[in-house]
Scaffold this motif. Structure first.
Motif, short mmCIF file in Angstrom:
data_model
loop_
_atom_site.label_atom_id
_atom_site.label_comp_id
_atom_site.label_asym_id
_atom_site.label_seq_id
_atom_site.Cartn_x
_atom_site.Cartn_y
_atom_site.Cartn_z
N SER A 107 31.78 -31.26 -97.88
CA SER A 107 32.17 -31.79 -96.56
C SER A 107 32.08 -33.15 -96.46
CB SER A 107 30.97 -31.25 -95.57
OG SER A 107 29.97 -31.83 -95.65
N MET A 108 31.37 -33.88 -97.34
CA MET A 108 31.15 -35.30 -97.41
C MET A 108 32.41 -36.08 -98.19
SD MET A 108 26.93 -35.92 -97.42
CE MET A 108 27.26 -37.63 -97.86
N GLY A 109 33.14 -35.14 -98.93
CA GLY A 109 33.98 -35.69 -99.72
C GLY A 109 33.79 -35.79 -101.39
N MET A 110 32.49 -35.35 -101.79
CA MET A 110 32.01 -35.89 -103.20
C MET A 110 32.72 -35.13 -104.21
SD MET A 110 28.02 -36.08 -104.36
CE MET A 110 27.79 -37.50 -103.43
N ALA A 111 33.05 -33.83 -103.98
CA ALA A 111 33.67 -33.05 -104.88
C ALA A 111 35.16 -32.91 -104.71
CB ALA A 111 33.06 -31.71 -104.73
N ALA A 112 35.83 -32.81 -105.95
CA ALA A 112 37.34 -32.74 -105.86
C ALA A 112 37.67 -31.32 -105.73
CB ALA A 112 38.06 -33.32 -106.93
N PRO A 113 38.86 -30.95 -105.21
CA PRO A 113 39.44 -29.54 -105.24
C PRO A 113 39.76 -29.13 -106.70
CG PRO A 113 40.75 -30.86 -103.97
CD PRO A 113 39.79 -31.78 -104.07
N LEU A 114 39.52 -27.83 -107.17
CA LEU A 114 39.87 -27.51 -108.44
C LEU A 114 41.17 -26.64 -108.58
CD1 LEU A 114 36.48 -26.79 -109.66
CD2 LEU A 114 37.44 -29.00 -110.02
N ASP A 115 41.72 -26.27 -107.43
CA ASP A 115 42.82 -25.40 -107.43
C ASP A 115 43.97 -25.48 -108.41
OD1 ASP A 115 42.22 -23.65 -104.77
OD2 ASP A 115 41.25 -25.58 -104.62
N GLU A 116 44.40 -26.84 -108.37
CA GLU A 116 45.43 -27.30 -109.35
C GLU A 116 45.15 -26.92 -110.60
OE1 GLU A 116 47.47 -31.35 -111.06
OE2 GLU A 116 46.25 -31.49 -108.96
N PHE A 117 43.90 -27.27 -111.29
CA PHE A 117 43.69 -26.74 -112.53
C PHE A 117 43.52 -25.37 -112.58
CE2 PHE A 117 41.27 -30.91 -111.78
CZ PHE A 117 42.26 -31.65 -112.64
N ILE A 118 42.92 -24.40 -111.69
CA ILE A 118 42.91 -23.02 -111.80
C ILE A 118 44.01 -22.43 -111.65
CG2 ILE A 118 42.13 -21.00 -110.51
CD1 ILE A 118 39.68 -22.82 -109.61
N ASN A 119 45.02 -23.09 -110.92
CA ASN A 119 46.24 -22.41 -110.87
C ASN A 119 47.01 -22.66 -112.23
OD1 ASN A 119 45.82 -21.40 -108.40
ND2 ASN A 119 46.75 -23.19 -107.51
N GLU A 120 47.06 -23.74 -112.82
CA GLU A 120 47.56 -24.29 -113.97
C GLU A 120 47.11 -23.42 -115.25
OE1 GLU A 120 48.17 -28.02 -116.94
OE2 GLU A 120 47.50 -28.33 -114.83
N GLU A 121 45.83 -22.93 -114.94
CA GLU A 121 45.35 -22.13 -116.12
C GLU A 121 45.82 -20.62 -115.82
OE1 GLU A 121 41.12 -21.48 -118.45
OE2 GLU A 121 41.11 -23.10 -117.01
N GLY A 122 45.82 -20.19 -114.56
CA GLY A 122 46.25 -18.96 -114.33
C GLY A 122 45.60 -17.83 -114.26
N TYR A 123 44.26 -18.42 -113.71
CA TYR A 123 43.31 -17.05 -113.44
C TYR A 123 42.89 -17.13 -112.00
CZ TYR A 123 39.83 -20.87 -113.70
OH TYR A 123 38.91 -21.90 -113.40
N LYS A 124 42.23 -15.98 -111.60
CA LYS A 124 41.61 -15.77 -110.46
C LYS A 124 40.24 -16.11 -110.29
CE LYS A 124 41.69 -12.81 -106.31
NZ LYS A 124 42.47 -11.54 -105.64
N VAL A 125 39.52 -16.89 -109.74
CA VAL A 125 38.27 -17.17 -109.62
C VAL A 125 37.20 -16.05 -109.36
CG1 VAL A 125 36.10 -18.45 -108.52
CG2 VAL A 125 38.32 -19.72 -109.01
N THR A 126 37.58 -15.08 -108.63
CA THR A 126 36.84 -13.94 -108.27
C THR A 126 36.99 -12.73 -109.33
OG1 THR A 126 38.70 -13.36 -106.75
CG2 THR A 126 36.85 -14.27 -105.64
#
Length: 447
Positions: free
Chosen positions: A113-132
């Motif tokens: 919430s303080m903006g310290m961490a970057a979203p990882l969705d771009e990397f996850i989508n590029e690699e092509g897996y579902k986190v769950t």
């Protein structure tokens, strides 16, 4: 005036956290790239003894020779509060940050919430897996992923196998809370209690008043994902009913008053055989075979966290993990992501200190890790290893619910109202009613 000054102070701190010191950042970026290598800076609350960092990082650098990892241990004692303070200071001073390890969900959500961490969705989508599908712990916040989970420490039930046998009971493989209560009642004999609950205490260990809630796949906290009160949930009431019945009627649980006045602890209660069972997190794996401080003089078996109904899927339990994030201000996000992805998968096996959250860990690898952990204790032969591995392999994490602001204040309120209940000052319905009113007031103030 105090509110205005507090708001001004928070605004300044937040601004510093987000913007950092640009000159320091530029210098760090230029210094971190030499000899065609990228150096990423990794901030961890875990020390060498607990995390085997030297061997783990060397293995990563051998596989990825163009990435060097500079480890910053925030607390040599492994103190997560000390680590959190030092992390905040490092961020405010504009130091290079690439990978950040958060120790628990509230810290993870707060720093997102303080903006310290970057979203990882771009990397996850590029690699092509579902986190769950890939991991046992869901780290999603508001539709995005800001971390990947490291270790997997689900809660389970440790049982004194000697007491179990004396009561003529079999090792539970799939059971309900009603059966858990029956077991505790049957094992309450020969001067010991059937179970011990370590909380709530001083606004902490609130897991012990959401026992039934935590058995579900979602909606498991005192507040909802929308930040509203969840205290009208029937499973919150069920947990209160269980606690009252076991202490007052069955007399199968160590009295809450004794927990507080005698400052009892779950390790002492279980290892001295004062209680036949404890519900606790699997971070205690490294102590199960006994230690110098708590020797093991009996046999131990392990049962899964109970479910609510026989027909329920089961396996869900409170889970602790390390949240591995890429710093929002990192100039090397790709390399940082490469590290956390490796660390949360094969790196966990190489580290060999905990059962990983990664779903693709083989039964053999889990067996090797558990052997290594138990063999570090005094009497590993007294542990029912097959049950332990079975429970850890089949445990699942519920859907992540982001903590709300002033979470600690809510915990304090719930602790106070629970004490009024267990000391006979109000009934269950009044406890729920008053708790909801007080929690709602906190939530309203947050808005």
């Amino acid at each position: 005036m105090k509110k205005v000054w507090a708001f001004f102070t928070c605004t300044v701190i937040f601004s510093v956290l987000v913007t950092g010191c640009s000159e320091n950042g530029k210098k760090a970026a230029s210094d971190s790239k030499k000899d065609n290598k990228v150096t990423i800076k990794f901030y961890s609350h875990g020390n060498e003894e607990s995390y085997n960092w030297k061997n783990t990082i060397e293995s990563f650098e051998k596989k990825y020779p163009t990435i060097d990892v500079e480890l910053v241990i925030l607390s040599e004692k492994g103190d997560t509060q000390e680590a959190a303070k030092k992390l905040g200071l490092a961020a405010a001073s504009g130091e290079q940050m690439d990978v950040i390890m958060f120790s628990e969900s509230a810290s993870y959500a707060q720093n997102v919430s303080m903006g310290m961490a970057a979203p990882l969705d771009e990397f996850i989508n590029e690699e092509g897996y579902k986190v769950t599908d890939e991991y046992k712990v869901d780290t999603e916040i508001n539709g995005k992923y800001y971390a990947l989970p490291g270790k997997f420490n689900p809660w389970y039930v440790l049982i004194n196998k000697d007491h179990l046998d004396a009561a003529g009971l079999t090792v539970p493989k799939d059971w309900t809370w009603d059966e858990f209560m029956e077991y505790a009642k049957a094992m309450t004999r020969d001067g010991h209690y059937g179970t011990y609950f370590h909380g709530p205490q001083d606004g902490s260990w609130l897991e012990y008043i959401r026992l039934a809630l935590a058995s579900e796949d979602e909606d498991t906290e005192f507040t909802t994902e929308e930040g509203k009160s969840n205290l009208e949930h029937p499973l919150f009431k069920k947990t209160l009913e269980m606690r009252v019945k076991m202490e007052k009627e069955d007399q199968s649980a160590v009295p809450y008053e004794e927990v507080l006045t005698q400052k009892l602890h779950y390790r002492e209660q279980f290892f001295t055989q004062a209680a036949s069972s404890i519900i606790i997190g699997s971070w205690v794996n490294a102590e199960l075979g006994g230690t110098e401080l708590n020797p093991l003089n009996f046999n131990i078996t392990v049962a899964p966290y109970p479910k609510n109904e026989k027909a329920d899927k089961g396996g869900y339990a409170p889970v602790t993990t390390d949240y591995m994030a890429v710093a929002a201000k990192s100039d090397h996000k790709q390399e940082a992501y490469t590290f956390i992805r490796w660390y949360t998968t094969e790196g966990q096996i190489i580290q060999g200190k905990n059962v990983p959250s990664w779903n693709k860990v083989s039964y053999h690898d889990t067996n090797v890790i558990i052997d290594r952990i138990l063999n570090g204790t005094k009497n590993p032969e007294k542990i029912d290893k097959d049950s332990l591995i079975d429970v850890l392999t089949n445990a699942k994490s519920s859907k992540f619910v982001s903590p709300v602001p002033n979470q600690a204040e809510i915990y304090k309120v719930l602790n106070e109202e629970y004490e009024k209940l267990i000391f006979g000052e109000q009934n269950i319905d009044s406890t729920i009613k008053v708790s909801k009113e007080r929690v709602q007031e906190i939530l309203n103030n947050n808005q």
